[in-house]
Write a protein that holds these residues in place. Structure first.
Motif, mmCIF file in Angstrom:
data_model
loop_
_atom_site.group_PDB
_atom_site.id
_atom_site.type_symbol
_atom_site.label_atom_id
_atom_site.label_comp_id
_atom_site.label_asym_id
_atom_site.label_seq_id
_atom_site.Cartn_x
_atom_site.Cartn_y
_atom_site.Cartn_z
ATOM 1 N N ARG A 94 38.886 32.900 41.877
ATOM 2 C CA ARG A 94 40.392 34.218 41.353
ATOM 3 C C ARG A 94 40.676 32.785 43.111
ATOM 4 N N GLY A 95 39.826 31.933 43.730
ATOM 5 C CA GLY A 95 40.162 31.303 44.753
ATOM 6 C C GLY A 95 39.814 31.610 45.650
ATOM 7 N N LEU A 96 38.472 32.998 45.491
ATOM 8 C CA LEU A 96 37.356 33.560 46.607
ATOM 9 C C LEU A 96 36.234 33.573 46.188
ATOM 10 N N GLU A 97 35.291 32.471 47.348
ATOM 11 C CA GLU A 97 33.469 32.261 46.795
ATOM 12 C C GLU A 97 33.221 33.540 46.858
ATOM 13 N N ILE A 98 32.475 34.096 46.090
ATOM 14 C CA ILE A 98 31.735 35.123 44.945
ATOM 15 C C ILE A 98 30.236 34.777 45.703
ATOM 16 N N ARG A 99 29.792 35.501 46.850
ATOM 17 C CA ARG A 99 28.064 35.207 46.817
ATOM 18 C C ARG A 99 27.185 36.063 45.856
ATOM 19 N N VAL A 100 26.099 35.422 44.593
ATOM 20 C CA VAL A 100 25.446 35.997 43.264
ATOM 21 C C VAL A 100 24.463 35.442 43.534
ATOM 22 N N ASP A 101 23.165 36.567 43.497
ATOM 23 C CA ASP A 101 21.728 36.317 43.260
ATOM 24 C C ASP A 101 21.299 37.250 41.763
ATOM 25 N N PRO A 102 20.362 36.750 41.518
ATOM 26 C CA PRO A 102 20.176 37.838 40.301
ATOM 27 C C PRO A 102 20.485 40.294 40.437
ATOM 28 N N ARG A 103 20.832 40.097 41.269
ATOM 29 C CA ARG A 103 20.795 41.367 40.947
ATOM 30 C C ARG A 103 22.409 41.884 40.942
ATOM 31 N N VAL A 104 23.189 40.453 39.947
ATOM 32 C CA VAL A 104 24.607 40.475 39.629
ATOM 33 C C VAL A 104 24.790 39.667 38.066
ATOM 34 N N LEU A 105 25.522 39.649 37.066
ATOM 35 C CA LEU A 105 26.106 38.788 36.737
ATOM 36 C C LEU A 105 27.389 38.306 37.365
ATOM 37 N N TRP A 106 27.221 36.450 37.574
ATOM 38 C CA TRP A 106 28.083 35.828 37.967
ATOM 39 C C TRP A 106 29.227 35.830 37.333
ATOM 40 N N PRO A 107 30.485 35.740 38.008
ATOM 41 C CA PRO A 107 31.860 36.340 37.582
ATOM 42 C C PRO A 107 32.071 34.793 36.508
ATOM 43 N N ARG A 108 32.428 35.079 35.667
ATOM 44 C CA ARG A 108 33.095 34.097 34.818
ATOM 45 C C ARG A 108 34.589 33.816 34.660
ATOM 46 N N ARG A 109 35.010 33.005 34.460
ATOM 47 C CA ARG A 109 36.482 32.394 33.999
ATOM 48 C C ARG A 109 37.346 33.475 33.200
ATOM 49 N N GLU A 110 36.816 33.632 32.463
ATOM 50 C CA GLU A 110 37.418 34.269 31.247
ATOM 51 C C GLU A 110 37.716 36.292 31.805
ATOM 52 N N THR A 111 36.759 36.425 32.534
ATOM 53 C CA THR A 111 37.469 37.781 33.278
ATOM 54 C C THR A 111 37.984 38.021 34.559
ATOM 55 N N GLU A 112 39.048 36.464 34.583
ATOM 56 C CA GLU A 112 39.904 36.519 35.593
ATOM 57 C C GLU A 112 41.669 37.779 34.882
ATOM 58 N N LEU A 113 40.949 37.591 33.495
ATOM 59 C CA LEU A 113 41.955 38.020 32.676
ATOM 60 C C LEU A 113 42.643 39.632 33.457
ATOM 61 N N LEU A 114 41.450 40.217 34.080
ATOM 62 C CA LEU A 114 41.268 41.393 34.067
ATOM 63 C C LEU A 114 42.363 41.999 35.094
ATOM 64 N N VAL A 115 41.883 40.436 36.703
ATOM 65 C CA VAL A 115 42.774 40.775 37.681
ATOM 66 C C VAL A 115 44.332 40.622 37.206
ATOM 67 N N GLU A 116 44.576 39.478 36.806
ATOM 68 C CA GLU A 116 45.514 39.122 36.179
ATOM 69 C C GLU A 116 46.615 40.701 35.378
ATOM 70 N N VAL A 117 45.448 41.717 34.542
ATOM 71 C CA VAL A 117 46.552 42.662 34.628
ATOM 72 C C VAL A 117 46.697 43.253 35.656
ATOM 73 N N ALA A 118 45.845 43.559 35.803
ATOM 74 C CA ALA A 118 45.851 44.689 37.681
ATOM 75 C C ALA A 118 47.111 44.182 38.565
ATOM 76 N N THR A 119 46.981 42.441 38.542
ATOM 77 C CA THR A 119 48.408 42.437 39.243
ATOM 78 C C THR A 119 49.398 42.821 38.765
ATOM 79 N N GLU A 120 49.292 43.189 37.567
ATOM 80 C CA GLU A 120 50.825 43.161 37.648
ATOM 81 C C GLU A 120 51.509 45.156 37.529
ATOM 82 N N LEU A 121 50.566 45.598 37.870
ATOM 83 C CA LEU A 121 51.202 46.942 38.567
ATOM 84 C C LEU A 121 51.723 47.417 39.998
#
Length: 281
Positions: free
Chosen positions: A94-121
């Motif tokens: 979503r236009g951000l650069e997210i630092r990732v390493d084996p502690r976490v999943l790396w964010p996928r494009r499909e997960t941006e849907l969750l952001v889109e839903v919440a931005t409608e609040l």
């Protein structure tokens, strides 16, 4: 990947950028990674400290031995099916650069849907993310909707630390707690959002080998035979009437709509059912 040599008795470890890119592509392709050319471009550009779009301009330029060595090391990691985001140490979201390493999943494009839903609040709404991982979703919300009151949690202390690091680097204030499910004392929220584990211990082997390099607790967790164990647990503990938005596997839509009231399922950029929004029963 072997270091290239220039013609006419050139020095080992020296290559043009174009040669380096071709050799990187060949090595990654031989490992049967899904997108060898784009991976090679990302790794070569990263070693050069330029954007991928700059490779065409620098293709005939000579890469230093240091750059060649850096690319060789990165390509070797990618050829072992280490996720590209881990090799680079970052992923766009979503236009951000997210630092990732084996502690976490790396964010996928499909997960941006969750952001889109919440931005409608509505303005000033209270949002809590369960299973924040790198913090990508919560941080994207804070970036796009600074009026929202966003908090996050994760059961992994290592993941929570990664989310806090990303928040600090991006200059965004995000409270992250370590908790399984909803944290105690959370209070009323307008929406709970979550991208929880939904891959089973059996079906993980049907997916790309890269996913097996990600933290298993974030991929399969206690998903059970149908992959919905963790998701079902969060729905059951969420107070009745609270709104939830949850990512899930592409075949989970019908069951998700049965578990939530007034539910609707959204499709991702590939056209697959991916996020269901509804009310806790």
């Amino acid at each position: 990947m072997e270091a290239a040599e220039t013609g006419g008795g050139g020095v080992a470890g020296v290559a043009t950028v174009g040669e380096l890119l071709e050799r990187a592509t060949e090595t990654i392709a031989a490992a049967e990674c899904a997108e060898p050319r784009s991976d090679a471009e990302a790794l070569v550009a990263d070693a050069l400290g330029i954007g991928v779009e700059g490779l065409s301009r620098d293709g005939s330029g000579e890469a230093s031995p240091e750059v060649v060595a850096a690319v060789e090391a990165a390509v070797a990691r990618r050829a072992e099916h280490e996720p590209l985001a881990y090799v680079l140490g970052r992923a766009p979201f979503r236009g951000l650069e997210i630092r990732v390493d084996p502690r976490v999943l790396w964010p996928r494009r499909e997960t941006e849907l969750l952001v889109e839903v919440a931005t409608e609040l509505p303005e000033g709404a209270r949002v809590h993310e369960v299973g924040t991982g790198s913090g990508a979703i919560a941080l994207a919300l804070l970036s796009e909707r600074p009026d929202l009151r966003v908090t996050a949690s994760d059961l992994s202390p290592e993941a929570a630390a990664a989310a806090r690091e990303n928040a600090e680097r991006l200059g965004l204030e995000l409270e992250v707690t370590v908790a399984e499910g909803l944290p105690e004392g959370l209070g009323d929220v307008d929406m709970v959002i979550a991208n929880l584990p939904y891959v089973t211990d059996e079906t993980i082997f049907d997916r790309s080998p890269e996913i097996r390099r990600e933290p298993r607790i974030a991929v399969t967790g206690a998903c059970g035979a149908d992959g919905l164990g963790v998701i079902r647990g969060l729905i059951e503990e969420t107070p009745s009437g609270w709104k939830l938005a949850m990512e899930h596997d592409t075949h989970h839509g019908p069951t998700m709509r049965e578990m939530l009231r007034d539910a609707r399922t959204l499709r991702d950029y590939m056209g697959d059912e991916r996020v269901t929004v509804g009310v806790a029963p």
